[in-house]
Design a protein around this motif. Structure first.
Motif, mmCIF file in Angstrom:
data_model
loop_
_atom_site.group_PDB
_atom_site.id
_atom_site.type_symbol
_atom_site.label_atom_id
_atom_site.label_comp_id
_atom_site.label_asym_id
_atom_site.label_seq_id
_atom_site.Cartn_x
_atom_site.Cartn_y
_atom_site.Cartn_z
ATOM 1 N N PHE A 194 56.292 -37.196 33.467
ATOM 2 C CA PHE A 194 54.874 -36.890 33.501
ATOM 3 C C PHE A 194 54.482 -36.242 32.173
ATOM 4 O O PHE A 194 55.325 -35.691 31.457
ATOM 5 N N ALA A 195 53.203 -36.293 31.879
ATOM 6 C CA ALA A 195 52.711 -35.707 30.633
ATOM 7 C C ALA A 195 52.941 -34.202 30.625
ATOM 8 O O ALA A 195 52.732 -33.526 31.634
ATOM 9 N N GLN A 196 53.370 -33.683 29.473
ATOM 10 C CA GLN A 196 53.359 -32.229 29.300
ATOM 11 C C GLN A 196 51.935 -31.761 29.081
ATOM 12 O O GLN A 196 51.553 -30.662 29.475
ATOM 13 N N VAL A 197 51.152 -32.594 28.438
ATOM 14 C CA VAL A 197 49.706 -32.351 28.303
ATOM 15 C C VAL A 197 49.037 -33.695 28.070
ATOM 16 O O VAL A 197 49.561 -34.548 27.356
ATOM 17 N N ALA A 198 47.900 -33.892 28.693
ATOM 18 C CA ALA A 198 47.065 -35.065 28.440
ATOM 19 C C ALA A 198 45.628 -34.574 28.309
ATOM 20 O O ALA A 198 45.219 -33.648 29.005
ATOM 21 N N PRO A 253 36.384 -27.710 13.078
ATOM 22 C CA PRO A 253 35.912 -27.434 14.452
ATOM 23 C C PRO A 253 36.847 -27.994 15.534
ATOM 24 O O PRO A 253 36.981 -27.366 16.596
ATOM 25 N N PHE A 254 37.468 -29.129 15.290
ATOM 26 C CA PHE A 254 38.351 -29.698 16.304
ATOM 27 C C PHE A 254 39.623 -28.856 16.476
ATOM 28 O O PHE A 254 40.133 -28.698 17.592
ATOM 29 N N ALA A 255 40.138 -28.335 15.367
ATOM 30 C CA ALA A 255 41.315 -27.460 15.453
ATOM 31 C C ALA A 255 40.968 -26.164 16.170
ATOM 32 O O ALA A 255 41.737 -25.660 16.996
ATOM 33 N N ALA A 257 38.570 -25.794 18.361
ATOM 34 C CA ALA A 257 38.374 -26.112 19.786
ATOM 35 C C ALA A 257 39.722 -26.263 20.499
ATOM 36 O O ALA A 257 39.875 -25.831 21.651
ATOM 37 N N GLY A 258 40.685 -26.865 19.813
ATOM 38 C CA GLY A 258 42.016 -27.018 20.415
ATOM 39 C C GLY A 258 42.650 -25.665 20.711
ATOM 40 O O GLY A 258 43.240 -25.450 21.784
ATOM 41 N N LYS A 259 42.498 -24.729 19.761
ATOM 42 C CA LYS A 259 43.069 -23.393 19.965
ATOM 43 C C LYS A 259 42.368 -22.667 21.112
ATOM 44 O O LYS A 259 43.014 -22.002 21.937
ATOM 45 N N ILE A 260 41.054 -22.822 21.187
ATOM 46 C CA ILE A 260 40.306 -22.180 22.286
ATOM 47 C C ILE A 260 40.717 -22.780 23.627
ATOM 48 O O ILE A 260 40.902 -22.067 24.626
ATOM 49 N N ALA A 261 40.863 -24.118 23.662
ATOM 50 C CA ALA A 261 41.288 -24.761 24.917
ATOM 51 C C ALA A 261 42.645 -24.235 25.365
ATOM 52 O O ALA A 261 42.869 -23.974 26.557
ATOM 53 N N ALA A 262 43.560 -24.065 24.404
ATOM 54 C CA ALA A 262 44.912 -23.617 24.742
ATOM 55 C C ALA A 262 44.936 -22.167 25.203
ATOM 56 O O ALA A 262 45.719 -21.794 26.085
ATOM 57 N N GLU A 263 44.085 -21.329 24.585
ATOM 58 C CA GLU A 263 44.156 -19.883 24.854
ATOM 59 C C GLU A 263 43.186 -19.408 25.930
ATOM 60 O O GLU A 263 43.443 -18.404 26.595
ATOM 61 N N GLN A 264 42.039 -20.120 26.088
ATOM 62 C CA GLN A 264 41.022 -19.637 27.028
ATOM 63 C C GLN A 264 40.837 -20.532 28.251
ATOM 64 O O GLN A 264 40.550 -20.030 29.340
ATOM 65 N N ASP A 265 40.968 -21.828 28.075
ATOM 66 C CA ASP A 265 40.734 -22.745 29.198
ATOM 67 C C ASP A 265 42.011 -23.027 29.991
ATOM 68 O O ASP A 265 41.982 -23.045 31.221
ATOM 69 N N VAL A 285 47.204 -28.835 19.748
ATOM 70 C CA VAL A 285 47.337 -30.001 18.863
ATOM 71 C C VAL A 285 46.758 -31.257 19.512
ATOM 72 O O VAL A 285 46.013 -32.018 18.875
ATOM 73 N N VAL A 286 47.068 -31.485 20.785
ATOM 74 C CA VAL A 286 46.620 -32.722 21.438
ATOM 75 C C VAL A 286 45.097 -32.720 21.628
ATOM 76 O O VAL A 286 44.449 -33.757 21.486
ATOM 77 N N VAL A 287 44.520 -31.560 21.928
ATOM 78 C CA VAL A 287 43.052 -31.492 22.024
ATOM 79 C C VAL A 287 42.422 -31.866 20.682
ATOM 80 O O VAL A 287 41.486 -32.682 20.626
ATOM 81 N N ALA A 288 42.911 -31.295 19.589
ATOM 82 C CA ALA A 288 42.342 -31.598 18.264
ATOM 83 C C ALA A 288 42.487 -33.082 17.933
ATOM 84 O O ALA A 288 41.554 -33.714 17.429
ATOM 85 N N ARG A 289 43.643 -33.647 18.224
ATOM 86 C CA ARG A 289 43.860 -35.063 17.914
ATOM 87 C C ARG A 289 42.960 -35.962 18.765
ATOM 88 O O ARG A 289 42.438 -36.973 18.281
ATOM 89 N N THR A 290 42.781 -35.598 20.021
ATOM 90 C CA THR A 290 41.938 -36.412 20.890
ATOM 91 C C THR A 290 40.490 -36.359 20.446
ATOM 92 O O THR A 290 39.769 -37.367 20.499
ATOM 93 N N LEU A 291 40.039 -35.188 19.991
ATOM 94 C CA LEU A 291 38.681 -35.082 19.464
ATOM 95 C C LEU A 291 38.512 -35.934 18.203
ATOM 96 O O LEU A 291 37.464 -36.559 18.007
ATOM 97 N N CYS A 292 39.533 -35.971 17.354
ATOM 98 C CA CYS A 292 39.480 -36.846 16.178
ATOM 99 C C CYS A 292 39.351 -38.309 16.605
ATOM 100 O O CYS A 292 38.580 -39.078 16.022
#
Length: 310
Positions: A194-198, A253-255, A257-265, A285-292
């Motif tokens: 299973f995904a570690q993160v998706a 901004p994408f990086a 947002a990725g850090k905020i998602a990891a630490e706050q969401d 990292v995956v959030v930033a890449r997906t936003l890109c």
């Protein structure tokens, strides 16, 4: 191992299925694709007294568009979404990006999208998209039909708002406007895991500025999540020049947002091969890449729309 003994019912209509579920002793299971249920039964982690096979209920095998939403019936298989044309617009593209991460072709041929909602595994790709897209889950039960928003439906690992005796008949998603960019990226140790993160992401951009972002996270907590804090951080940010997503500057901004998602969401838990520090880094990292990926898709769609209008 063989499953424990059980009774078997094959209803032809939704009311017949609801009656069968309601008349059981409370340990009934619904069989659609069976790709998770049958494994659990063979391992005797699930031992139903009754299995209600809904595969003869023709009305559940439909996918239709109504009032700018696509409604997916309980018997629509994963494989239907491998083509971006299966659903109109960017939502079809988002589904096609996500579905190839679900196991392998034989499982996608038999398994169903709605089955993922019934099982409610925290790593489910469809459930993360449902959270990001504000999907609704339609159910039929002894008290009649009802609809539950995805944000209220998931209550923990394998726990949902579905009550005993209820059958999920469909899930509906809002369609996306043509200029919306979409992305879906999954990170896992092996293809079998299973995904570690998706991450599922959509971006609506006006004049280079992000007007709206939707971010869904899979396996980043005990249930699928929507990354509201990261979305809020993106509102009003400039989309910037195209990037491949693999080396996103920390100030982008994408990086952020990725850090905020990891630490706050997100609320990940440590795994044998991934401690909390690693898991939060992977989410970032995956959030930033997906936003890109979503931003690049948005640029491509705008260019195509501008070309079509000339």
């Amino acid at each position: 191992m063989k499953p424990a003994a059980f009774d078997y019912a094959v209803p032809r209509t939704v009311p017949e299925a609801v009656d069968a579920l309601g008349n059981s002793s409370g340990k009934a299971q619904v069989l659609a694709g069976g790709q998770s249920l049958l494994l659990e039964m063979h391992l005797e982690r699930i031992t139903p007294d009754l299995v209600v096979d809904i595969n003869r209920i023709a009305v559940l095998d439909e996918m239709r568009v109504h009032d700018k939403r696509v409604q997916v019936g309980a018997l629509v298989r994963h494989r239907e979404f491998e083509s971006p044309e299966a659903v109109a617009g960017p939502l079809g593209t988002l589904f096609s990006l996500a579905v190839v991460n679900i196991a392998h072709p034989p499982i996608r041929t038999r398994g169903t999208m709605v089955g993922s909602f019934a099982w409610a595994h925290p790593a489910s790709e469809w459930c993360a998209i449902a959270m990001a897209m504000d999907a609704d889950i339609q159910m039929a039960g002894p008290g009649g039909a009802r609809e539950v928003a995805a944000r209220d439906y998931f209550q923990g690992p394998y726990k949902t708002a579905r009550q005993p005796g209820e059958l999920i008949t469909s899930v509906s998603f809002p369609l996306l406007s043509e200029e919306t960019g979409v992305g879906f990226i999954e990170h896992r140790r092996t293809h079998f895991c299973f995904a570690q993160v998706a991450v599922s992401a959509t971006l609506t951009v006006r004049d280079g500025v992000i007007e709206k972002a939707r971010i869904g996270l899979a396996n980043c907590a005990d249930r699928p999540l929507r990354a509201h804090a990261a979305e809020q951080a993106l509102h009003g940010a400039e989309i910037g020049p195209p990037m491949d997503g693999y080396r996103v500057p920390t100030e982008h901004p994408f990086a952020r947002a990725g850090k905020i998602a990891a630490e706050q969401d997100a609320a990940p838990v440590a795994e044998p091969y991934a401690d909390l520090e690693y898991r939060r880094h992977a989410i970032s990292v995956v959030v930033a890449r997906t936003l890109c990926q979503a931003a690049n898709d948005q640029r491509s769609r705008v260019r195509q729309l501008e070309g079509d209008s000339r």
